[in-house]
Design a protein around this motif. Structure first.
Motif, short mmCIF file in Angstrom:
data_model
loop_
_atom_site.label_atom_id
_atom_site.label_comp_id
_atom_site.label_asym_id
_atom_site.label_seq_id
_atom_site.Cartn_x
_atom_site.Cartn_y
_atom_site.Cartn_z
N ALA A 35 0.81 -1.24 -0.20
CA ALA A 35 0.16 0.53 0.28
C ALA A 35 0.96 1.37 -0.34
O ALA A 35 0.54 2.26 -0.21
CB ALA A 35 -1.10 -0.14 1.55
N GLU A 36 2.53 0.72 0.77
CA GLU A 36 3.19 2.21 0.93
C GLU A 36 3.98 2.89 -0.19
O GLU A 36 3.84 3.29 -1.42
CB GLU A 36 3.87 2.31 2.30
N GLU A 37 4.31 1.26 -0.85
CA GLU A 37 5.24 1.33 -1.84
C GLU A 37 4.88 1.47 -2.85
O GLU A 37 5.69 1.94 -4.46
CB GLU A 37 6.67 0.28 -1.91
N CYS A 38 3.61 0.71 -3.11
CA CYS A 38 3.03 0.18 -4.55
C CYS A 38 1.64 0.69 -5.01
O CYS A 38 1.81 0.89 -5.91
CB CYS A 38 3.27 -0.94 -4.45
N GLY A 39 1.16 0.89 -3.94
CA GLY A 39 -0.16 1.73 -4.25
C GLY A 39 -0.77 2.58 -4.73
O GLY A 39 -1.89 2.79 -5.15
N ASP A 40 -0.38 3.29 -5.21
CA ASP A 40 -0.41 4.67 -5.64
C ASP A 40 -0.65 4.82 -7.14
O ASP A 40 -1.25 4.59 -7.88
CB ASP A 40 0.71 5.58 -5.50
N CYS A 41 0.28 3.63 -7.72
CA CYS A 41 0.14 2.79 -9.34
C CYS A 41 -0.19 1.74 -9.32
O CYS A 41 -0.19 1.73 -10.62
CB CYS A 41 1.87 3.11 -9.83
N HIS A 42 0.03 0.80 -8.61
CA HIS A 42 -0.50 -0.93 -8.70
C HIS A 42 -1.72 -1.00 -7.84
O HIS A 42 -1.77 -0.72 -6.71
CB HIS A 42 0.59 -2.09 -8.59
N SER A 43 -2.39 -1.75 -8.62
CA SER A 43 -3.34 -2.34 -7.30
C SER A 43 -3.50 -4.03 -7.55
O SER A 43 -3.11 -5.15 -8.28
CB SER A 43 -5.14 -2.66 -8.23
N ALA A 44 -4.13 -4.12 -6.80
CA ALA A 44 -3.75 -6.30 -6.06
C ALA A 44 -5.21 -7.30 -6.42
O ALA A 44 -5.31 -8.10 -6.56
CB ALA A 44 -3.10 -6.50 -4.85
N ALA A 45 -5.46 -6.52 -7.02
CA ALA A 45 -6.96 -6.29 -7.23
C ALA A 45 -7.39 -6.70 -8.46
O ALA A 45 -6.86 -6.18 -9.13
CB ALA A 45 -8.24 -5.56 -7.02
N ALA A 46 -7.97 -7.62 -8.50
CA ALA A 46 -7.96 -8.51 -10.63
C ALA A 46 -8.53 -8.12 -11.04
O ALA A 46 -9.94 -7.22 -11.08
CB ALA A 46 -8.43 -9.59 -10.34
N GLY A 47 -8.27 -7.54 -12.24
CA GLY A 47 -8.72 -6.20 -13.43
C GLY A 47 -9.03 -5.29 -13.03
O GLY A 47 -9.35 -4.21 -13.59
N LYS A 48 -8.01 -4.58 -12.03
CA LYS A 48 -8.07 -3.01 -11.81
C LYS A 48 -6.63 -2.65 -11.71
O LYS A 48 -5.91 -2.84 -10.85
CB LYS A 48 -8.55 -3.04 -10.10
N ASN A 49 -6.24 -2.08 -12.48
CA ASN A 49 -5.34 -1.56 -13.39
C ASN A 49 -5.45 0.72 -12.87
O ASN A 49 -5.96 0.88 -12.53
CB ASN A 49 -5.20 -0.55 -14.56
N LYS A 50 -3.71 0.66 -12.36
CA LYS A 50 -4.17 1.69 -12.38
C LYS A 50 -2.97 2.62 -13.44
O LYS A 50 -3.32 2.25 -14.53
CB LYS A 50 -3.82 1.90 -10.29
N LYS A 51 -2.33 3.50 -12.92
CA LYS A 51 -0.70 3.54 -14.05
C LYS A 51 -0.01 2.73 -14.29
O LYS A 51 0.00 3.00 -15.15
CB LYS A 51 -0.08 5.06 -12.98
#
Length: 126
Positions: A35-51
């Motif tokens: 959440a702290e290091e990756c969460g701004d750009c990546h999601s761990a939810a299936a099918g939920k893309n971010k940057k």
């Protein structure tokens, strides 16, 4: 028979002692690090893309292959990487070294224990 059992125990012990740090990660801690290091750009939810693309189910996946994510660099698509724990570990340590010319704007996570936790977390969210 006794020699075989002793040999087997020796081999198993050597394997466990040589286990990479990511094999001992804590998925609960990894969720926080993610959440702290990756969460701004990546999601761990299936099918939920971010940057960046979703990292759900990343292990065993070819780099640059999430079909509904269009933001991959050519370097990532051409990297030939299939994501395994050791590849993810190397990548999140030094992204620009592993995929020169990639788009990820992240300097890397130097803390081996934190990387192990993130990897354990990602393994748990498949």
């Amino acid at each position: 028979m006794k020699k075989q059992a002793i040999s087997l125990l020796f081999c198993l012990s050597a394997t466990l002692l040589a286990a990479p740090s990511w094999a001992t990660g804590d998925a609960r801690k990894g969720a926080d690090v993610f959440a702290e290091e990756c969460g701004d750009c990546h999601s761990a939810a299936a099918g939920k893309n971010k940057k960046g693309p979703s990292l759900n189910g990343v292990f065993g996946r070819k780099a640059g292959s999430v079909t509904d994510f269009s933001g991959y660099s050519e370097a990532m698509k051409q990297s030939g990487i299939t994501w395994a724990a050791d590849k993810v570990d190397a990548y999140i340590t030094q992204p620009r070294k592993v995929v020169a010319g990639g788009k990820m704007k992240y300097d890397g996570l130097g803390d081996a224990a934190a990387r192990a936790d993130v990897i354990a977390y990602l393994m748990s969210v498949k």
